[in-house]
Design a protein around this motif. Structure first.
Motif, PDB file in Angstrom:
ATOM      1  N   ALA A  36     -13.016  -8.028   9.264  1.00  0.00           N
ATOM      2  CA  ALA A  36     -12.321  -9.276   9.600  1.00  0.00           C
ATOM      3  C   ALA A  36     -10.998  -9.381   8.859  1.00  0.00           C
ATOM      4  O   ALA A  36     -10.016  -9.920   9.391  1.00  0.00           O
ATOM      5  CB  ALA A  36     -13.211 -10.469   9.265  1.00  0.00           C
ATOM      6  N   PHE A  37     -10.961  -8.876   7.628  1.00  0.00           N
ATOM      7  CA  PHE A  37      -9.726  -8.933   6.839  1.00  0.00           C
ATOM      8  C   PHE A  37      -9.799  -7.934   5.693  1.00  0.00           C
ATOM      9  O   PHE A  37     -10.866  -7.390   5.380  1.00  0.00           O
ATOM     10  CB  PHE A  37      -9.468 -10.355   6.298  1.00  0.00           C
ATOM     11  CG  PHE A  37     -10.613 -10.959   5.539  1.00  0.00           C
ATOM     12  CD1 PHE A  37     -10.800 -10.707   4.183  1.00  0.00           C
ATOM     13  CD2 PHE A  37     -11.524 -11.801   6.181  1.00  0.00           C
ATOM     14  CE1 PHE A  37     -11.854 -11.271   3.487  1.00  0.00           C
ATOM     15  CE2 PHE A  37     -12.582 -12.379   5.486  1.00  0.00           C
ATOM     16  CZ  PHE A  37     -12.749 -12.112   4.131  1.00  0.00           C
ATOM     17  N   VAL A  38      -8.645  -7.728   5.065  1.00  0.00           N
ATOM     18  CA  VAL A  38      -8.516  -6.830   3.917  1.00  0.00           C
ATOM     19  C   VAL A  38      -7.951  -7.627   2.749  1.00  0.00           C
ATOM     20  O   VAL A  38      -6.985  -8.384   2.911  1.00  0.00           O
ATOM     21  CB  VAL A  38      -7.585  -5.637   4.234  1.00  0.00           C
ATOM     22  CG1 VAL A  38      -7.349  -4.794   2.983  1.00  0.00           C
ATOM     23  CG2 VAL A  38      -8.165  -4.779   5.354  1.00  0.00           C
ATOM     24  N   LEU A  39      -8.558  -7.470   1.570  1.00  0.00           N
ATOM     25  CA  LEU A  39      -8.066  -8.098   0.349  1.00  0.00           C
ATOM     26  C   LEU A  39      -7.417  -7.032  -0.531  1.00  0.00           C
ATOM     27  O   LEU A  39      -8.011  -5.976  -0.783  1.00  0.00           O
ATOM     28  CB  LEU A  39      -9.213  -8.740  -0.432  1.00  0.00           C
ATOM     29  CG  LEU A  39     -10.049  -9.799   0.292  1.00  0.00           C
ATOM     30  CD1 LEU A  39     -11.191 -10.260  -0.613  1.00  0.00           C
ATOM     31  CD2 LEU A  39      -9.193 -10.986   0.701  1.00  0.00           C
ATOM     32  N   LEU A  40      -6.202  -7.299  -1.013  1.00  0.00           N
ATOM     33  CA  LEU A  40      -5.498  -6.403  -1.925  1.00  0.00           C
ATOM     34  C   LEU A  40      -5.240  -7.168  -3.217  1.00  0.00           C
ATOM     35  O   LEU A  40      -4.413  -8.082  -3.257  1.00  0.00           O
ATOM     36  CB  LEU A  40      -4.181  -5.922  -1.304  1.00  0.00           C
ATOM     37  CG  LEU A  40      -4.303  -5.178   0.035  1.00  0.00           C
ATOM     38  CD1 LEU A  40      -2.917  -4.798   0.562  1.00  0.00           C
ATOM     39  CD2 LEU A  40      -5.179  -3.936  -0.111  1.00  0.00           C
ATOM     40  N   ALA A  41      -5.947  -6.787  -4.284  1.00  0.00           N
ATOM     41  CA  ALA A  41      -5.940  -7.569  -5.522  1.00  0.00           C
ATOM     42  C   ALA A  41      -4.888  -7.093  -6.520  1.00  0.00           C
ATOM     43  O   ALA A  41      -5.174  -6.869  -7.702  1.00  0.00           O
ATOM     44  CB  ALA A  41      -7.332  -7.533  -6.156  1.00  0.00           C
ATOM     45  N   GLY A  42      -3.660  -6.946  -6.063  1.00  0.00           N
ATOM     46  CA  GLY A  42      -2.556  -6.686  -6.964  1.00  0.00           C
ATOM     47  C   GLY A  42      -2.140  -5.242  -7.097  1.00  0.00           C
ATOM     48  O   GLY A  42      -2.894  -4.313  -6.817  1.00  0.00           O
ATOM     49  N   ASP A  43      -0.881  -5.052  -7.532  1.00  0.00           N
ATOM     50  CA  ASP A  43      -0.267  -3.739  -7.722  1.00  0.00           C
ATOM     51  C   ASP A  43      -0.264  -2.923  -6.433  1.00  0.00           C
ATOM     52  O   ASP A  43      -0.619  -1.734  -6.421  1.00  0.00           O
ATOM     53  CB  ASP A  43      -0.945  -2.971  -8.857  1.00  0.00           C
ATOM     54  CG  ASP A  43      -0.582  -3.522 -10.233  1.00  0.00           C
ATOM     55  OD1 ASP A  43       0.233  -4.454 -10.291  1.00  0.00           O
ATOM     56  OD2 ASP A  43      -1.106  -3.021 -11.238  1.00  0.00           O
ATOM     57  N   LEU A  44       0.161  -3.567  -5.363  1.00  0.00           N
ATOM     58  CA  LEU A  44       0.363  -2.837  -4.108  1.00  0.00           C
ATOM     59  C   LEU A  44       1.463  -1.813  -4.297  1.00  0.00           C
ATOM     60  O   LEU A  44       1.391  -0.693  -3.795  1.00  0.00           O
ATOM     61  CB  LEU A  44       0.734  -3.819  -2.996  1.00  0.00           C
ATOM     62  CG  LEU A  44       1.112  -3.237  -1.635  1.00  0.00           C
ATOM     63  CD1 LEU A  44      -0.012  -2.373  -1.081  1.00  0.00           C
ATOM     64  CD2 LEU A  44       1.462  -4.362  -0.662  1.00  0.00           C
ATOM     65  N   TYR A  45       2.496  -2.203  -5.037  1.00  0.00           N
ATOM     66  CA  TYR A  45       3.599  -1.291  -5.362  1.00  0.00           C
ATOM     67  C   TYR A  45       3.517  -0.890  -6.824  1.00  0.00           C
ATOM     68  O   TYR A  45       2.793  -1.487  -7.620  1.00  0.00           O
ATOM     69  CB  TYR A  45       4.950  -1.960  -5.088  1.00  0.00           C
ATOM     70  CG  TYR A  45       5.074  -2.550  -3.713  1.00  0.00           C
ATOM     71  CD1 TYR A  45       5.011  -1.746  -2.578  1.00  0.00           C
ATOM     72  CD2 TYR A  45       5.254  -3.924  -3.537  1.00  0.00           C
ATOM     73  CE1 TYR A  45       5.126  -2.291  -1.316  1.00  0.00           C
ATOM     74  CE2 TYR A  45       5.366  -4.477  -2.275  1.00  0.00           C
ATOM     75  CZ  TYR A  45       5.302  -3.655  -1.160  1.00  0.00           C
ATOM     76  OH  TYR A  45       5.404  -4.199   0.085  1.00  0.00           O
ATOM     77  N   ALA A  98       0.171 -10.462  -6.005  1.00  0.00           N
ATOM     78  CA  ALA A  98       0.989  -9.553  -6.802  1.00  0.00           C
ATOM     79  C   ALA A  98       0.386  -9.420  -8.190  1.00  0.00           C
ATOM     80  O   ALA A  98      -0.098 -10.401  -8.764  1.00  0.00           O
ATOM     81  CB  ALA A  98       2.421 -10.070  -6.897  1.00  0.00           C
ATOM     82  N   GLY A  99       0.419  -8.209  -8.719  1.00  0.00           N
ATOM     83  CA  GLY A  99      -0.076  -7.961 -10.073  1.00  0.00           C
ATOM     84  C   GLY A  99       1.070  -7.708 -11.023  1.00  0.00           C
ATOM     85  O   GLY A  99       2.217  -8.082 -10.756  1.00  0.00           O
ATOM     86  N   ASN A 100       0.790  -7.046 -12.140  1.00  0.00           N
ATOM     87  CA  ASN A 100       1.841  -6.825 -13.133  1.00  0.00           C
ATOM     88  C   ASN A 100       2.878  -5.800 -12.686  1.00  0.00           C
ATOM     89  O   ASN A 100       4.046  -5.885 -13.061  1.00  0.00           O
ATOM     90  CB  ASN A 100       1.233  -6.408 -14.479  1.00  0.00           C
ATOM     91  CG  ASN A 100       0.324  -5.191 -14.373  1.00  0.00           C
ATOM     92  OD1 ASN A 100      -0.712  -5.250 -13.705  1.00  0.00           O
ATOM     93  ND2 ASN A 100       0.678  -4.102 -15.028  1.00  0.00           N
ATOM     94  N   HIS A 101       2.499  -4.848 -11.841  1.00  0.00           N
ATOM     95  CA  HIS A 101       3.455  -3.821 -11.423  1.00  0.00           C
ATOM     96  C   HIS A 101       4.356  -4.270 -10.276  1.00  0.00           C
ATOM     97  O   HIS A 101       5.485  -3.792 -10.160  1.00  0.00           O
ATOM     98  CB  HIS A 101       2.718  -2.534 -11.016  1.00  0.00           C
ATOM     99  CG  HIS A 101       2.360  -1.664 -12.175  1.00  0.00           C
ATOM    100  ND1 HIS A 101       3.184  -0.689 -12.666  1.00  0.00           N
ATOM    101  CD2 HIS A 101       1.265  -1.646 -12.962  1.00  0.00           C
ATOM    102  CE1 HIS A 101       2.620  -0.094 -13.702  1.00  0.00           C
ATOM    103  NE2 HIS A 101       1.443  -0.653 -13.899  1.00  0.00           N
ATOM    104  N   LEU A 131      -7.744 -12.158  -7.560  1.00  0.00           N
ATOM    105  CA  LEU A 131      -7.030 -12.256  -8.832  1.00  0.00           C
ATOM    106  C   LEU A 131      -6.814 -10.879  -9.454  1.00  0.00           C
ATOM    107  O   LEU A 131      -7.686 -10.009  -9.390  1.00  0.00           O
ATOM    108  CB  LEU A 131      -7.835 -13.134  -9.802  1.00  0.00           C
ATOM    109  CG  LEU A 131      -7.232 -13.414 -11.178  1.00  0.00           C
ATOM    110  CD1 LEU A 131      -5.928 -14.193 -11.071  1.00  0.00           C
ATOM    111  CD2 LEU A 131      -8.231 -14.179 -12.048  1.00  0.00           C
ATOM    112  N   HIS A 132      -5.651 -10.718 -10.065  1.00  0.00           N
ATOM    113  CA  HIS A 132      -5.329  -9.517 -10.845  1.00  0.00           C
ATOM    114  C   HIS A 132      -5.493  -9.881 -12.312  1.00  0.00           C
ATOM    115  O   HIS A 132      -4.800 -10.764 -12.825  1.00  0.00           O
ATOM    116  CB  HIS A 132      -3.880  -9.086 -10.550  1.00  0.00           C
ATOM    117  CG  HIS A 132      -3.558  -7.682 -10.964  1.00  0.00           C
ATOM    118  ND1 HIS A 132      -3.925  -6.589 -10.217  1.00  0.00           N
ATOM    119  CD2 HIS A 132      -2.894  -7.202 -12.040  1.00  0.00           C
ATOM    120  CE1 HIS A 132      -3.497  -5.485 -10.810  1.00  0.00           C
ATOM    121  NE2 HIS A 132      -2.871  -5.831 -11.926  1.00  0.00           N
TER     122      HIS A 132
END
Length: 423
Positions: free
Chosen positions: A51-60, A91-94, A161-162
């Protein structure tokens, strides 16, 4: 019932650090490894009809070198959009200060949560609520979890959360919080990022680090990927760990205890390499081999470490060809030689051996070592001693390892020379 994917720490277009130093590294096999792993993630989402995708930070991994990173991401989001799959990201730290992200429009099916406050998105058709907050800047030492709202009753609540949580070895302290902070919100699932090793911290409720999707150096060894979560009646029914990596980093220990013939050592190494190649399921493998145990061969193996390492690399090449790269061989075996007899020897070699064996364990007590390190710093460029290098002279453990290896090598050569003289 529905499924979703939880992934984190993509580090899109991040290089697999340190490999350029090695002439034998499988550069072609690992080029664009992070992109290929992300492509695998998108393939999985489509195949599983999530149904969906979760990306918990530092995609880049920081600012892009050029816009090709954003174009690649847009293409992958487009593939998901064709199958009505939404993506929710923090977004995470990176990637908190990525300038180019702000210059391009966010894909239509992708939601990046605000850095200014916690946002909530309702998916009425799934009876699901997603709560998330991004990093505003790279260094966040405040407890972001404290600002998350209470769970909405009658809904499946997800926190995105990151965070370093309450701390994990090898990871800097970012947006720290406690398990109690998370549990108190009443959510059924917390999708966390930042820790690169996959871990189910808690099961009631589920608090999960999905880990990174592609290991980038030897400390990120083992399978890397995402988790596939099945939800039914507002309850997590199943969590599956799905590997996505295209290159597998692995650290293996080989126990040589009581092995007395060199050919048996090499045969055991060959067998272990074959087992690791099988477990990697046809992925290229970057391998570090650590030899342990007590054996009479320890000193012989330590006497000429470069020659021994080349023999092992030749076995790897014969066994797996270009799909295996042996990053390092560490000899941590213990010798079984007659130490008392060696120390009683009044020859020049015996006296030298006694001097080497008595080298202090405390590197600060080794006379002249600090001066030699300072001399090396003057002769070699600064990048030769970075954190991602083999010779990180800022790390006391690295210096201790080098001195210990040198001690073993010298002892081995002296004993080998003594044996030759006796013959």
């Amino acid at each position: 019932m529905f499924k979703f994917i939880h992934a984190a720490d993509i580090h899109l277009d991040s290089p697999l650090r340190g490999l350029s130093r090695y002439e034998s590294a499988p550069v072609d096999a690992i080029r664009d490894a992070c992109r290929k792993a992300f492509n695998n993630l998108v393939d999985l989402a489509i195949e599983e009809k999530v149904a969906f995708v979760l990306l918990a930070g530092d995609l880049y991994d920081g600012d892009w070198k050029d816009y090709s990173t954003g174009i690649f991401l847009s293409r992958q989001m487009g593939r998901l959009n064709q199958h009505d799959i939404k993506v929710f990201c923090v977004a995470g730290n990176h990637d908190a200060e990525n300038r180019m992200t702000k210059a391009l429009d966010t894909p239509a099916n992708m939601k990046i949560f605000s850095a200014g406050k916690v946002e909530t998105v309702k998916l009425e058709e799934l009876s699901t609520v997603i709560h998330g907050r991004s990093f505003k800047r790279r260094h966040i030492d405040e407890n972001l979890a404290a600002g998350f709202c209470e769970a909405e009753k009658g809904m499946f609540n997800i926190g995105l959360l990151h965070t370093s949580l309450d701390g994990r070895k090898g990871h800097a302290n970012y947006a720290p919080c406690s398990l109690d902070d998370l549990v108190s919100k009443g959510y059924q699932y917390w999708a966390l990022g930042h820790i690169h090793k996959q871990e189910i911290v808690l099961e009631d409720p589920f608090v999960v680090f999905s880990g990174c999707i592609q290991g980038r150096h030897i400390r990120e060894s083992g399978p890397k990927g995402c988790v596939l979560v099945t939800v039914e009646d507002e309850t997590v029914k199943e969590i599956e760990n799905i590997p996505l990596d295209v290159l597998r980093w692995t650290q293996i220990e080989i126990d040589l205890t009581d092995i007395e013939e060199r050919r048996d050592v090499l045969e055991k190494i060959r067998e272990t390499i074959e087992q690791e190649r099988t477990s990697a399921e046809d992925r290229p493998v970057a391998m570090r081999i650590k030899l342990i145990g007590a054996t009479k061969l320890s000193d012989q193996l330590a006497a000429f470490p470069e020659k021994f390492e080349q023999q092992i690399k030749a076995i790897g090449a014969e066994t797996a060809g270009d799909t295996l790269w042996i990053e390092r061989v560490e000899n941590r075996t213990q010798g079984k030689y007659d130490l008392e007899a060696a120390l009683d020897d009044h020859t020049a070699l015996g006296k030298l051996l006694k001097s080497i064996i008595s080298t202090p364990d405390d590197i600060d007590q080794i006379d002249g070592l600090a001066d030699k390190i300072a001399e090396l710093r003057q002769k070699l460029p600064p990048q030769a001693f970075g954190v991602e290098t083999i010779v990180d002279l800022n790390d006391g453990q690295t210096i201790k390892r080098i001195t210990r290896d040198a001690q073993k090598m010298l002892i081995g050569r002296i004993l080998s020379a003594g044996g030759e003289n006796e013959n």
